[in-house]
Design an enzyme around this catalytic site. Structure first.
Site, short mmCIF file in Angstrom:
data_model
loop_
_atom_site.label_atom_id
_atom_site.label_comp_id
_atom_site.label_asym_id
_atom_site.label_seq_id
_atom_site.Cartn_x
_atom_site.Cartn_y
_atom_site.Cartn_z
N ARG A 53 27.27 -9.42 -1.81
CA ARG A 53 26.87 -8.59 -0.67
C ARG A 53 28.05 -8.13 0.17
NH1 ARG A 53 21.05 -10.36 1.64
NH2 ARG A 53 19.93 -10.31 -0.33
N ASP A 163 15.19 -6.57 15.41
CA ASP A 163 15.86 -7.06 14.21
C ASP A 163 17.35 -7.11 14.49
OD1 ASP A 163 14.74 -7.38 11.13
OD2 ASP A 163 16.90 -7.01 11.20
#
Length: 293
Positions: A53, A163
């Protein structure tokens, strides 16, 4: 003689592969940094995930080693821009419309009828989607509310959706989804609350203003102290988030959420999550549904 394209390609591949290798020491550095800034606890078997990632961030900065990337984060990121990019890269954003439908049934059968039957109740009804990702959960809440009480407006209900990932928040605020993503929405609700894309937007749907008006998207790191909310909530959805945190962080968040819930309000967790040792604050009232005492 100039190197052939084949040789150049192999060299490039070797360089790329070298960036996909992370040492144990580098992984420990980044794991501790990620935990300190997000609360996410990464076990040893997540080493490959972190490597894959974050590899794009190394390529973006022309770095060959994860230790160099750690130095960038710690010493050369005064505005926190790379920290935000790192968080966006490392977080998991898996969600669907009406995921774990028993929670939405509970709202329809218990929470909204109780509100409707008590006209003197404090307004508005406040709901918090605490890890809203691309917005499917928040819009599912809005649809459930409007179906239960078609006359609902911003004076009756407000849905806060937060978020830590800025990329998914931008997509959520747009209210645009592919037809594949929208396939989880019952057909009647899809027609009632979404517009069908035309031309360049063929194959997409967009939430109608009546839906968007009930949902407010904001960035929030759950590790942040204090939280910026001043009003208490009737319902908090914090689903499939706590599985990424260690036990002490989970306990701390449960207590903080109890502090921003009204008396007798509800906390919804993911199906694989459970609450332990907080009987003084919550009582279970359904599968992964807890009520504040």
């Amino acid at each position: 003689m100039a190197p052939s394209h084949t040789v150049t390609g192999k060299l490039s591949s070797i360089l790329d592969d070298s960036r996909l290798t992370i040492s144990d020491a580098e992984f420990r550095q980044l794991r501790e940094f990620i935990h300190a800034h997000t609360g996410i606890a990464l076990s040893e078997h997540k080493k490959a995930l972190v490597c894959s990632r974050l590899s794009k961030r190394l390529r973006h900065h022309g770095l060959r080693h994860y230790s160099d990337y750690y130095v960038l984060l710690v010493e050369n990121d005064p505005e926190g821009a790379e920290l935000m990019a790192m968080i966006n890269a490392i977080t998991t954003n898996k969600t669907d419309f009406f995921r774990e439908p028993h929670h939405f049934r509970f709202l329809s059968e218990h929470v909204f009828p109780a509100y409707r039957q008590n006209p003197g109740r404090e307004r508005p009804l406040r709901l918090w989607s605490a890890a809203s990702s691309t917005g499917e959960e928040a819009y599912s809440l809005a649809m459930t509310a409007l179906e239960a009480m078609p006359s609902f407006n911003e004076q009756d209900i407000r849905i806060l959706a937060t978020d830590i990932d800025t990329d998914v928040l931008a997509r959520a605020a747009s209210g645009v989804y592919t037809q594949t993503q929208a396939s989880h929405i019952p057909e009647a609700l899809l027609r009632r609350y979404f517009l069908k894309g035309q031309g360049a937007h063929q194959g997409e749907v967009m939430a109608k203003p009546v839906l968007k008006s009930l949902v407010h998207f904001h960035w929030l790191n759950l590790q942040e102290e204090p939280w910026p909310m001043h009003e208490k909530f009737d319902v908090i959805f914090c689903r499939n988030v706590l599985i990424y945190f260690d036990k002490p962080t989970q306990q701390k968040l449960f207590r903080r959420m109890a502090g921003v819930l009204k008396k007798d309000a509800y906390l919804m967790l993911g199906h694989s999550e459970a609450m332990h040792g907080l009987n003084d604050l919550f009582k279970p009232v359904g599968h992964s549904i807890y009520q504040k005492k």
